[in-house]
Design an enzyme around this catalytic site. Structure first.
Site, PDB file in Angstrom:
ATOM      1  N   SER A   1     -10.444  12.285   3.267  1.00 22.25           N
ATOM      2  CA  SER A   1      -9.896  13.429   2.517  1.00 22.25           C
ATOM      3  C   SER A   1      -9.915  14.740   3.313  1.00 22.25           C
ATOM      4  O   SER A   1      -8.938  15.501   3.252  1.00 22.25           O
ATOM      5  CB  SER A   1     -10.640  13.601   1.191  1.00 22.25           C
ATOM      6  OG  SER A   1     -10.358  12.504   0.362  1.00 22.25           O
TER       7      SER A   1
ATOM      8  N   LYS B   1     -17.265   9.639 -10.399  1.00 23.38           N
ATOM      9  CA  LYS B   1     -16.067  10.000 -11.170  1.00 23.38           C
ATOM     10  C   LYS B   1     -16.332  10.133 -12.678  1.00 23.38           C
ATOM     11  O   LYS B   1     -15.831  11.066 -13.313  1.00 23.38           O
ATOM     12  CB  LYS B   1     -14.932   9.015 -10.895  1.00 23.38           C
ATOM     13  CG  LYS B   1     -14.363   9.140  -9.471  1.00 23.38           C
ATOM     14  CD  LYS B   1     -13.227   8.159  -9.259  1.00 23.38           C
ATOM     15  CE  LYS B   1     -12.749   8.170  -7.822  1.00 23.38           C
ATOM     16  NZ  LYS B   1     -11.637   7.240  -7.602  1.00 23.38           N
TER      17      LYS B   1
ATOM     18  N   ASP C   1      -5.554   9.341  -9.239  1.00 17.81           N
ATOM     19  CA  ASP C   1      -5.460   8.027  -8.556  1.00 17.81           C
ATOM     20  C   ASP C   1      -4.197   7.267  -8.970  1.00 17.81           C
ATOM     21  O   ASP C   1      -3.482   6.722  -8.137  1.00 17.81           O
ATOM     22  CB  ASP C   1      -6.684   7.154  -8.888  1.00 17.81           C
ATOM     23  CG  ASP C   1      -7.904   7.518  -8.047  1.00 17.81           C
ATOM     24  OD1 ASP C   1      -7.733   8.148  -6.977  1.00 17.81           O
ATOM     25  OD2 ASP C   1      -9.028   7.175  -8.457  1.00 17.81           O
TER      26      ASP C   1
ATOM     27  N   GLY D   1      -8.866  -6.450 -10.914  1.00 17.52           N
ATOM     28  CA  GLY D   1      -9.959  -5.484 -10.932  1.00 17.52           C
ATOM     29  C   GLY D   1      -9.935  -4.640 -12.193  1.00 17.52           C
ATOM     30  O   GLY D   1      -8.857  -4.383 -12.765  1.00 17.52           O
TER      31      GLY D   1
END
Ligand code: NDP
Length: 282
Positions: A21, A70, A107, A132
């Site tokens: 990032s 998160k 995301d 997932g």
């Protein structure tokens, strides 16, 4: 006289040394002519809130948040976007002019932009399989539904988490007319999928995903949210299962979710194609 410090941004995680990032935001800033300082910050596992407060006291303007913080980032916020609430997690934080902490989750927007814009693969009407049900998949499911695939199935190693994720999104799926369900067994999957997205971290833990070869359509798309060499097991499976299918790792998603955050903070949409090429070359 000392120079004023440029506005301060950060990504907070644990671990964080691997994060790309800072390089991505530095490239966006150079492109847009925006002055900023963006650093990677390692927070102790039990110290997200204190780390965020210390950074804010030192003038932090906004930050990205990655594993495992998160959900805590969402909980810390005064204001949260609908998609962050649905995901139960936030990856982008900032402050309003009256100093309230806002939270968003970019995301899923990043994934969608990489699939539909960068790969040119429209999801409307397609058969989609999401592997997932962790934080990344949770963040992406809402935006994937908004793209209106005909059917979206979610498979997870622990099937209870797939069911929980599906039930949280059932009313959104019904409103959009998308068939949404959890898939118990990959071996018994109903036909082939146009798009298979790997949102598991199996490869990062040297785990093996046992994927049958009949899952992916010949002209389909296989996308691994993981990027770099760790995406090889999934993308090699896709090459065997459907040699004509397109294959993408998660670097495009990473750059695109960063671009969404950059736009929220600075009001400028970066040229992501140029930065994605730069990151691939690096
Ligand atoms: P989480 O830890 O929240 O979830 C991990 C997921 O992987 C769970 O569904 C877990 O299943 C599954 N899993 C782990 N090991 C195995 C295995 N051996 N076999 C099958 N399934 C397994 O992680 P995230 O959801 O946050 O991240 C998932 C991946 O996505 C990571 O590799 C991360 O790097 C990547 N990512 C990429 C982004 C990008 O921008 N490109 C953004 C965010 C994440 P179970 O529930 O059964 O444990």
């Amino acid at each position: 006289m000392t120079e004023p410090r440029p506005p301060h941004y950060a990504v907070i995680g644990h671990p964080i040394a691997h994060s790309r990032s800072p390089a991505i935001h530095a490239a966006f800033a150079a492109q847009a002519g925006v002055a900023l300082r963006y650093e990677a910050v390692l927070a102790p596992l039990d110290g997200f809130a204190t780390t965020l407060k210390a950074l804010r006291d030192d003038g932090l303007q906004g930050c990205n948040v990655t594993l495992p913080f998160k959900p805590e980032a969402l909980a810390a916020a005064d204001l949260a976007s609908d998609r962050a609430q649905l995901a139960g997690a936030a990856n982008t934080l900032g402050w309003t002019s009256d100093a309230r902490l806002w939270a968003d989750n970019t995301d899923g927007l990043g994934l969608l932009r990489d699939i539909e814009h960068n790969a040119g693969c429209k999801l409307a009407g397609c058969q989609l399989l999401l592997l997932g049900a962790g934080g990344a998949s949770s963040g992406c499911l809402g935006p994937l539904l908004e793209a209106r695939p005909a059917r979206l199935l979610v498979w997870n190693r622990s099937s209870s988490k797939a069911h929980e994720l599906v039930s949280r999104h059932e009313s959104l799926a019904a409103r959009l007319g998308v068939q949404l369900a959890a898939l118990e067994h990959l071996q018994g999957a109903p036909g082939r999928f146009d798009v298979v997205i790997n949102g598991t971290s199996a490869a990062l833990h040297s785990g093996r995903l046992e994927l049958p070869e009949g899952l992916l359509n010949a002209d389909g798309l296989a996308l691994d949210m993981v990027y770099g060499p760790a995406s090889a097991p999934f993308l090699d499976w896709a090459a065997r299962a459907a040699p004509g299918a397109r294959r993408r790792d998660g670097l495009g998603m990473l750059v695109e979710q960063a671009a969404e955050a950059f736009q929220r903070w600075h009001g400028v949409r970066p040229d992501t194609a140029a930065v994605l090429s730069q990151m691939r070359a690096a």
